[in-house]
Design a protein around this motif. Structure first.
Motif, PDB file in Angstrom:
ATOM      1  N   ARG A 166      -5.488   9.274  -0.071  1.00 24.66           N
ATOM      2  CA  ARG A 166      -4.148   8.792   0.265  1.00 24.66           C
ATOM      3  C   ARG A 166      -4.222   7.462   1.000  1.00 24.66           C
ATOM      4  NH1 ARG A 166      -0.217  12.756   3.408  1.00 24.66           N
ATOM      5  NH2 ARG A 166      -1.890  12.737   4.950  1.00 24.66           N
ATOM      6  N   ILE A 167      -5.117   7.369   1.979  1.00 27.77           N
ATOM      7  CA  ILE A 167      -5.245   6.129   2.741  1.00 27.77           C
ATOM      8  C   ILE A 167      -5.733   4.997   1.853  1.00 27.77           C
ATOM      9  CG2 ILE A 167      -6.603   5.002   4.558  1.00 27.77           C
ATOM     10  CD1 ILE A 167      -6.415   7.575   6.173  1.00 27.77           C
ATOM     11  N   ASP A 168      -6.735   5.278   1.031  1.00 26.89           N
ATOM     12  CA  ASP A 168      -7.277   4.254   0.145  1.00 26.89           C
ATOM     13  C   ASP A 168      -6.215   3.746  -0.818  1.00 26.89           C
ATOM     14  OD1 ASP A 168      -9.621   2.782  -0.968  1.00 26.89           O
ATOM     15  OD2 ASP A 168      -9.143   3.974  -2.737  1.00 26.89           O
ATOM     16  N   THR A 169      -5.421   4.665  -1.357  1.00 27.91           N
ATOM     17  CA  THR A 169      -4.353   4.280  -2.280  1.00 27.91           C
ATOM     18  C   THR A 169      -3.305   3.439  -1.569  1.00 27.91           C
ATOM     19  OG1 THR A 169      -4.681   6.272  -3.599  1.00 27.91           O
ATOM     20  CG2 THR A 169      -2.589   5.140  -3.861  1.00 27.91           C
ATOM     21  N   HIS A 170      -2.939   3.828  -0.353  1.00 23.84           N
ATOM     22  CA  HIS A 170      -1.975   3.046   0.426  1.00 23.84           C
ATOM     23  C   HIS A 170      -2.480   1.626   0.649  1.00 23.84           C
ATOM     24  CE1 HIS A 170       0.424   6.591   2.371  1.00 23.84           C
ATOM     25  NE2 HIS A 170       0.704   6.396   1.113  1.00 23.84           N
ATOM     26  N   HIS A 171      -3.746   1.506   1.030  1.00 27.62           N
ATOM     27  CA  HIS A 171      -4.305   0.175   1.295  1.00 27.62           C
ATOM     28  C   HIS A 171      -4.197  -0.718   0.067  1.00 27.62           C
ATOM     29  CE1 HIS A 171      -7.078   1.680   4.811  1.00 27.62           C
ATOM     30  NE2 HIS A 171      -5.807   1.612   5.146  1.00 27.62           N
ATOM     31  N   LYS A 172      -4.579  -0.196  -1.081  1.00 25.15           N
ATOM     32  CA  LYS A 172      -4.527  -0.987  -2.315  1.00 25.15           C
ATOM     33  C   LYS A 172      -3.091  -1.329  -2.686  1.00 25.15           C
ATOM     34  CE  LYS A 172      -8.801   0.991  -4.142  1.00 25.15           C
ATOM     35  NZ  LYS A 172      -9.419   1.851  -5.185  1.00 25.15           N
ATOM     36  N   ASP A 173      -2.193  -0.372  -2.521  1.00 27.31           N
ATOM     37  CA  ASP A 173      -0.795  -0.597  -2.877  1.00 27.31           C
ATOM     38  C   ASP A 173      -0.129  -1.622  -1.961  1.00 27.31           C
ATOM     39  OD1 ASP A 173      -0.935   1.135  -4.996  1.00 27.31           O
ATOM     40  OD2 ASP A 173      -0.083   2.839  -3.920  1.00 27.31           O
ATOM     41  N   VAL A 174      -0.464  -1.571  -0.670  1.00 27.68           N
ATOM     42  CA  VAL A 174       0.124  -2.525   0.271  1.00 27.68           C
ATOM     43  C   VAL A 174      -0.322  -3.941  -0.066  1.00 27.68           C
ATOM     44  CG1 VAL A 174       0.173  -3.283   2.674  1.00 27.68           C
ATOM     45  CG2 VAL A 174       0.447  -0.864   2.136  1.00 27.68           C
ATOM     46  N   ALA A 237       2.385  -5.637   7.188  1.00 30.10           N
ATOM     47  CA  ALA A 237       2.610  -4.196   7.119  1.00 30.10           C
ATOM     48  C   ALA A 237       1.565  -3.507   7.962  1.00 30.10           C
ATOM     49  CB  ALA A 237       2.521  -3.711   5.675  1.00 30.10           C
ATOM     50  N   GLU A 238       1.995  -2.467   8.666  1.00 31.57           N
ATOM     51  CA  GLU A 238       1.056  -1.645   9.425  1.00 31.57           C
ATOM     52  C   GLU A 238       1.348  -0.177   9.155  1.00 31.57           C
ATOM     53  OE1 GLU A 238       4.495  -2.761  12.044  1.00 31.57           O
ATOM     54  OE2 GLU A 238       2.907  -3.980  11.149  1.00 31.57           O
ATOM     55  N   PRO A 239       0.337   0.669   9.286  1.00 34.46           N
ATOM     56  CA  PRO A 239       0.525   2.081   8.950  1.00 34.46           C
ATOM     57  C   PRO A 239       1.576   2.751   9.817  1.00 34.46           C
ATOM     58  CG  PRO A 239      -1.579   1.730  10.060  1.00 34.46           C
ATOM     59  CD  PRO A 239      -1.036   0.380   9.735  1.00 34.46           C
ATOM     60  N   SER A 245      -1.620   7.736   7.470  1.00 32.16           N
ATOM     61  CA  SER A 245      -1.097   7.084   6.265  1.00 32.16           C
ATOM     62  C   SER A 245      -1.847   5.795   5.965  1.00 32.16           C
ATOM     63  CB  SER A 245       0.399   6.792   6.417  1.00 32.16           C
ATOM     64  OG  SER A 245       0.633   5.909   7.497  1.00 32.16           O
ATOM     65  N   GLY A 246      -2.686   5.346   6.887  1.00 28.35           N
ATOM     66  CA  GLY A 246      -3.464   4.129   6.677  1.00 28.35           C
ATOM     67  C   GLY A 246      -4.225   3.750   7.927  1.00 28.35           C
ATOM     68  N   ARG A 247      -5.185   2.850   7.762  1.00 30.35           N
ATOM     69  CA  ARG A 247      -5.959   2.361   8.905  1.00 30.35           C
ATOM     70  C   ARG A 247      -5.863   0.842   9.067  1.00 30.35           C
ATOM     71  NH1 ARG A 247      -9.151   5.988  11.321  1.00 30.35           N
ATOM     72  NH2 ARG A 247      -9.597   7.943  10.233  1.00 30.35           N
ATOM     73  N   LEU A 248      -5.644   0.146   7.991  1.00 27.68           N
ATOM     74  CA  LEU A 248      -5.611  -1.309   8.040  1.00 27.68           C
ATOM     75  C   LEU A 248      -4.204  -1.839   8.249  1.00 27.68           C
ATOM     76  CD1 LEU A 248      -8.008  -2.204   5.062  1.00 27.68           C
ATOM     77  CD2 LEU A 248      -8.569  -1.996   7.502  1.00 27.68           C
ATOM     78  N   SER A 249      -4.109  -2.947   8.986  1.00 29.36           N
ATOM     79  CA  SER A 249      -2.864  -3.704   9.087  1.00 29.36           C
ATOM     80  C   SER A 249      -3.041  -4.963   8.234  1.00 29.36           C
ATOM     81  CB  SER A 249      -2.571  -4.080  10.542  1.00 29.36           C
ATOM     82  OG  SER A 249      -2.300  -2.925  11.310  1.00 29.36           O
ATOM     83  N   PHE A 250      -1.932  -5.460   7.676  1.00 30.67           N
ATOM     84  CA  PHE A 250      -2.000  -6.565   6.720  1.00 30.67           C
ATOM     85  C   PHE A 250      -1.089  -7.705   7.155  1.00 30.67           C
ATOM     86  CE2 PHE A 250      -3.149  -2.725   4.518  1.00 30.67           C
ATOM     87  CZ  PHE A 250      -4.184  -3.096   3.672  1.00 30.67           C
ATOM     88  N   LEU A 251      -1.480  -8.920   6.740  1.00 31.96           N
ATOM     89  CA  LEU A 251      -0.695 -10.112   7.058  1.00 31.96           C
ATOM     90  C   LEU A 251      -0.844 -11.120   5.923  1.00 31.96           C
ATOM     91  CD1 LEU A 251       0.942 -11.487   9.454  1.00 31.96           C
ATOM     92  CD2 LEU A 251      -1.191 -12.666   9.980  1.00 31.96           C
ATOM     93  N   ILE A 252       0.285 -11.707   5.513  1.00 33.01           N
ATOM     94  CA  ILE A 252       0.275 -12.773   4.511  1.00 33.01           C
ATOM     95  C   ILE A 252       1.247 -13.854   4.949  1.00 33.01           C
ATOM     96  CG2 ILE A 252       2.120 -11.802   3.056  1.00 33.01           C
ATOM     97  CD1 ILE A 252       0.479 -12.715   0.602  1.00 33.01           C
ATOM     98  N   ASP A 253       0.914 -15.125   4.674  1.00 35.32           N
ATOM     99  CA  ASP A 253       1.819 -16.213   5.052  1.00 35.32           C
ATOM    100  C   ASP A 253       2.355 -16.910   3.812  1.00 35.32           C
ATOM    101  OD1 ASP A 253      -0.171 -17.927   4.113  1.00 35.32           O
ATOM    102  OD2 ASP A 253      -0.977 -18.320   6.104  1.00 35.32           O
ATOM    103  N   HIS A 254       3.147 -17.964   4.035  1.00 42.26           N
ATOM    104  CA  HIS A 254       3.827 -18.614   2.919  1.00 42.26           C
ATOM    105  C   HIS A 254       2.859 -19.324   1.971  1.00 42.26           C
ATOM    106  CE1 HIS A 254       3.362 -21.833   5.895  1.00 42.26           C
ATOM    107  NE2 HIS A 254       3.446 -22.677   4.889  1.00 42.26           N
TER     108      HIS A 254
END
Length: 275
Positions: A166-174, A237-239, A245-254
């Protein structure tokens, strides 16, 4: 059933896709398509690979999740779950079960030693004219769904398998969702005097899925922060439940620069990435 995963559809996509699809058929020496002629239900021998697949689908449709997985390589993962853990995963299992159509035709089977491939035809699949292959292996004269490679992965993980999946799938989907958001922002800015949009504006415009308003189907909290002139932005995005539901937090810029890190569930910032 199609092998394509959908972001909104399933948290445990890795489990169902691995179970239903049979990668590497040519490597195993199997033909890519079955011999013509559907196998009538009356012709399916009890205990055969085709019978196992038929019983699996039936158990899934009837929401007998434990019975279904007992016929697969995922038995060690399901057997070790305590009632509370099973209930935690139940929404994911329910989504998997709901994806099983009422009518699944067994089209044929091929057996080579202790490996078998059963071909099924699912109505309204993306390739309705073709049969989908399901791989099985024989263990102690009993056919089970799955392949030996993934069987070893499941055995090693035990009851942690579904939670890790579940966590791995969430990471890839995010990651895919944030990449999509970047493209959407470019389109949005071209239509709004080079100004980017807030997350709700993108959702209201039908450019991003409504699921992002909550965390139930994604397991993550998404956000978009605009600069004062809306000419740049950061999104992340953060879990919703760190470690669950996840371990990684994500960040993207313009610019499309996407980063991720384990911050203990806290939002990822540019300063955090630099440290």
């Amino acid at each position: 059933m199609s092998c394509k995963k959908d972001f909104k559809r399933i948290q445990l996509g890795i489990a169902l896709v691995t179970l239903i699809c049979a990668p590497g058929l040519s490597r195993l020496g199997f033909a890519q398509s079955p011999q013509p002629g559907a196998t009538a239900r009356s012709q399916i021998a009890p205990g055969s690979p085709s019978d196992t697949v038929r019983q699996f689908y039936k158990a899934m449709r009837e929401r007998r999740i434990r019975d279904a997985f007992a016929m697969s390589i995922y038995k060690p993962a399901i057997d070790g779950l305590k009632p509370a853990e099973f209930d935690d995963l139940r929404p994911d299992f329910e989504v998997m079960a709901s994806a099983i159509p009422e009518n699944v035709d067994i089209y044929g089977e091929q057996i080579s030693g202790d490996i078998a491939t059963v071909f099924v035809k699912v109505p309204n699949s993306e390739k309705a004219e073709e049969a989908e292959p399901v791989t099985l292996i024989r263990m102690k004269n009993v056919w089970i769904i799955g392949d030996k490679e993934n069987q070893q992965i499941v055995k090693k993980a035990g009851k942690k398998f579904f939670f890790a999946a579940r966590i791995d799938t969430h990471h890839k989907d995010v990651q895919e969702m944030l990449k999509r958001l970047h493209v959407v922002q470019l389109v949005y800015s071209q239509q709004h005097d080079k100004r980017f949009g807030e997350l709700q504006a993108l959702i209201n415009a039908g450019l991003m899925p409504k699921d992002l308003e909550g965390t139930q189907s994604t397991g993550y909290r998404f956000y978009v922060t605009l600069s004062p002139d809306a000419k740049s932005y950061i999104a992340g995005a953060e879990p919703a439940q760190y470690g669950h539901s996840g371990r990684l937090s994500f960040l993207i810029d313009h610019t499309g620069n996407l980063k991720s890190a384990d911050t203990g569930g806290k939002p990822l910032t540019a300063d955090t990435v630099k440290k």
